[in-house]
Write an enzyme that holds these catalytic residues in place. Structure first.
Site, mmCIF file in Angstrom:
data_model
loop_
_atom_site.group_PDB
_atom_site.id
_atom_site.type_symbol
_atom_site.label_atom_id
_atom_site.label_comp_id
_atom_site.label_asym_id
_atom_site.label_seq_id
_atom_site.Cartn_x
_atom_site.Cartn_y
_atom_site.Cartn_z
ATOM 1 C CD GLU A 72 -1.608 30.711 63.120
ATOM 2 O OE1 GLU A 72 -2.038 32.146 63.155
ATOM 3 O OE2 GLU A 72 -1.757 29.936 62.422
ATOM 4 C CG ASP A 73 2.225 33.919 64.736
ATOM 5 O OD1 ASP A 73 1.905 32.507 64.464
ATOM 6 O OD2 ASP A 73 2.033 34.705 63.835
#
Ligand code: MN
Length: 714
Positions: free
Chosen positions: A76-77
């Site tokens: 996600e990051d």
């Protein structure tokens, strides 16, 4: 900030032979991809996955879980890709990390208590590996520990969500230490005033309470010792959140909450537990409905204990839990206990038990009468057979796997289903046959004039959608056929100077019905509409056959002398699904083959055909609208009115008639008027085969000398 070596030490403590390689590699990778990122606290981002991994190690989980915990935010990051994770750490780690990522993408901002239960189910359903949820809980726990770095609005929102969703999940999975910490932290941020009030009250009453706790604990211990039972007796303070809940739910002031302290007796065997229970009940009077035997009937999360509430030495209520050491261990770590390393048990065995555990969870459900119990109504095939989707307002709907947008529409409301024309999923337009995925936000687009399609039946999955669509189609067909049948019969009877509606009630009509094999006259009428029998067959039972009369030609037709009216044997228009219907063409717009057309069921006649652009048609009740199309096989001529504006001259009419006849069209009617300024305005009704035939005639007439304008009327 916890260091990787601390985590490795923890793992080695509970599993000396663990292969730490995957954990070390996950650490190196996560440190690299998160490099440069900073938390709101100002700490390097890496501190977060490390803390999460530390919590997982506190749960004594396997190395796969801990590696996945270290990697839980990288997809996600960071720029890390799914392929990379799979390649470097294998499919199992990838599966878990993807599961956590998928859960993070869910938006719970609209969550309300009412649907919190559905959200919890949804999370469980999405996480097909229980370790996904354990990581999610560890993630949330660390985020709660660092919540002070958020703005206060955000703090409250996250705290609320934790109370509604995550703390109950931890409780139901039996991980009470996480549940307690989540509740206490959330309470502090969600209701700071209430939190500090209770904190002060508890602190003020502490010396007294500790004296009391020691008194009661001592008496229980003495009783156990006298009976020769090996027992450990513990007293503990309840957490602030549960005290607050009790004050609110029972509407009591703090002073009247006596059972702030709960006692626990831990023994060697199950029989000793029951023995201890008997001793307690002999000392203090039990409150009947408060007794629960979770040893005989464990909770779905495998929690076992005897619970009793008694009237204590000072007339106060005391809650007491009685359990074995093994039960205490399960109660502390819950489901995590089943995922952690255990002596003499290999982890593979645990994995194979994963679904068996869920099965237990569901089977045990039957033993719980409390409607608030977790996973209520959840079917055994929880993970395979259901999808959970959101309405635009954030409500959750549960549908069978494979359900399409139409199913969702019918689930909202039958009328929404009947009128749905399309759907938006996550803001994108999708076809009505779109297969719903868990987590989708679904919005249905409806239109008042839209109706269900037979084709939907091929794709819908829910019983409700299927039966509603079938019902609609049946009703429509029956209504249409009855209405058509009645109109056809009325018309046919009228020709014989008979009144169908009067005769319909007669004995004779009932006999005719029986003759054709129908129980009721209504069925006879409907079957005339369906085209199974003709109106003539019915009429002949009432009146003898008669020769048809000659049609009357107008005076003008006689002058022109070219009228040949063909008797229409077969309709030039097909009505979908029905044949043998009386067809009439709208005089207002006079459709000819090639024109876009629409049918209307009309009073006293079958179906009237209009051009779709006809103003009269547009005014009609859409309920009576019926789809029709031109019958290509029928060669017919159709009347159409044309207007000719020209200068007056001798022989004009003859020339116009000549050019029409030359193109093989019959003239059915004509009127002509000469105005003061010597302009002639004529209207001709001519029989044409289709639109192109008409076009040819219009352009031919336009070439007649002194003709100014030629156009179709209507
Ligand atoms: Mn995280």
């Amino acid at each position: 900030m916890i260091r990787i070596t601390d985590i490795l030490d923890k793992i080695t403590d509970y599993h000396p032979e663990a292969d730490l390689d995957i954990v070390e590699r996950a650490y190196v990778y996560t440190a690299r991809v998160h490099a440069g990122q900073v938390r709101l606290s100002g700490e390097p981002y890496l501190s977060h996955p490390l803390e999460v991994a530390g919590i997982l190690a506190d749960m004594k989980l396997d190395t796969t879980s801990i590696a996945a915990g270290l990697l839980h935010d990288v997809i996600e990051d960071t720029h890390a890709t799914v392929d990379q994770i799979g390649e470097l750490f294998g499919p199992e780690v990838l599966h878990i990390v993807s599961g956590v990522t998928k859960l993070s993408s869910l938006s719970f901002h609209s969550s309300r208590a009412r649907q919190a239960e559905s959200l919890r189910k949804m999370i469980l359903a999405m996480a097909d590996d229980i370790r996904v949820i354990l990581i999610k809980l560890a993630d949330r726990l660390h985020n709660m520990r660092t919540l002070q770095f958020h703005k206060s609005g955000k703090q409250r929102q996250i705290a609320r969500e934790t109370l509604d969703i995550y703390a109950p999940i931890a409780a139901r999975l039996g991980i009470y230490w996480i549940k307690n910490e989540l509740e206490e932290t959330s309470f502090k941020f969600f209701q700071p005033d209430e939190y500090s009030r209770i904190k002060i009250l508890v602190a003020k009453s502490r010396p007294e309470r500790e004296k009391y706790m020691e008194t009661v604990r001592g008496r229980i211990q003495k009783k156990m010792d006298e009976a020769g039972l090996q027992a450990e007796v513990l007293g503990r303070n309840k957490n602030y959140y549960s005290i607050y809940n009790k004050m609110v739910s029972q509407n009591l002031p703090f002073e009247e909450i006596y059972d702030i302290i709960a006692f626990r007796i831990i023994l060697d065997s199950i029989s000793h537990c029951y023995e201890a229970l008997g001793l307690i009940h002999s000392m203090w009077k039990p409150i009947d409905h408060k007794f629960k035997d979770y040893i005989a009937r464990p909770k779905p999360n495998m929690y076992q204990s005897l619970h009793t509430t008694v009237i204590g030495p000072f007339g106060e209520r005391i809650e007491i839990q009685i359990r074995t050491w093994e039960m205490d261990r399960v109660a502390q770590s819950g489901i995590a206990a089943h995922w952690s390393y255990k002596e003499g048990r290999r982890i593979d065995e645990n994995i194979s038990k994963k679904f068996a555990w869920i099965q237990d969870l569901v089977d045990n459900q039957k033993n719980f009468l409390d409607p608030g119990e977790f996973l209520e109504n959840v079917r055994i095939d929880l993970f395979q057979d259901e999808v959970y989707v959101f309405t635009p307002r954030g409500e959750i709907k549960t549908l069978p796997r494979g359900a399409i947008a139409v199913d969702f529409a019918y689930m909202i409301h039958s009328e929404v289903g009947n009128q749905c024309t399309g759907a938006k999923v996550n803001g994108q337009l999708v076809p009505l046959t779109y297969e719903l995925q868990t987590g989708d936000i679904v919005e249905v687009i409806t239109s008042a004039n839209h109706h269900p399609s037979k084709d939907w039946l091929k794709n819908v999955k829910t019983v409700k959608a299927r039966s509603k669509i079938r019902h609609w189609i049946k009703t429509q067909e029956k209504e249409r056929s009855t209405s058509l049948g009645r109109e056809m019969l009325e018309k046919a009877f009228r020709k014989e100077k008979l009144n169908f509606n009067t005769l319909a009630k007669s004995e004779k009509m009932a006999e005719v019905g029986t003759h054709f094999g129908f129980k009721a006259v209504d069925d006879l009428v409907a079957n005339v509409g369906y085209g199974k029998i003709t109106p003539l067959q019915v009429v002949r039972r009432f009146a003898p056959r008669q020769e048809p009369e000659e049609g009357q030609a107008s005076i003008f037709n006689k002058i022109v002398g070219r009228v040949v009216r063909k008797k229409r044997l077969k309709a030039g228009v097909l009505v979908r699904g029905v044949d043998d219907i009386l067809i009439k063409f709208g005089k207002c717009c006079q459709p000819v083959p090639g024109d876009p057309i629409i049918g209307y069921i009309t009073q006293g006649y079958g179906v009237t055909i209009h051009r779709t652009t006809c103003v009269n048609a547009l005014r009609m009740n859409p309920e009576r609208q019926i789809e029709v199309e031109w019958n290509q096989e029928i060669t017919e001529t159709y009347p159409v009115k044309i207007r000719i504006i020209s200068h007056d001259r001798v022989g004009l009419l003859a020339d116009v008639v000549g050019s029409i006849s030359k193109h093989g069209a019959n003239i059915l009617n004509a009127t002509s008027e000469t105005s003061e300024n010597k302009m002639v305005d004529s209207f001709f009704t001519i029989g044409v085969e289709d639109v192109s035939h008409l076009e040819k005639i219009l352009s031919a007439v336009k070439k007649v000398k002194l003709v100014q304008e030629v156009k179709r009327v209507g």
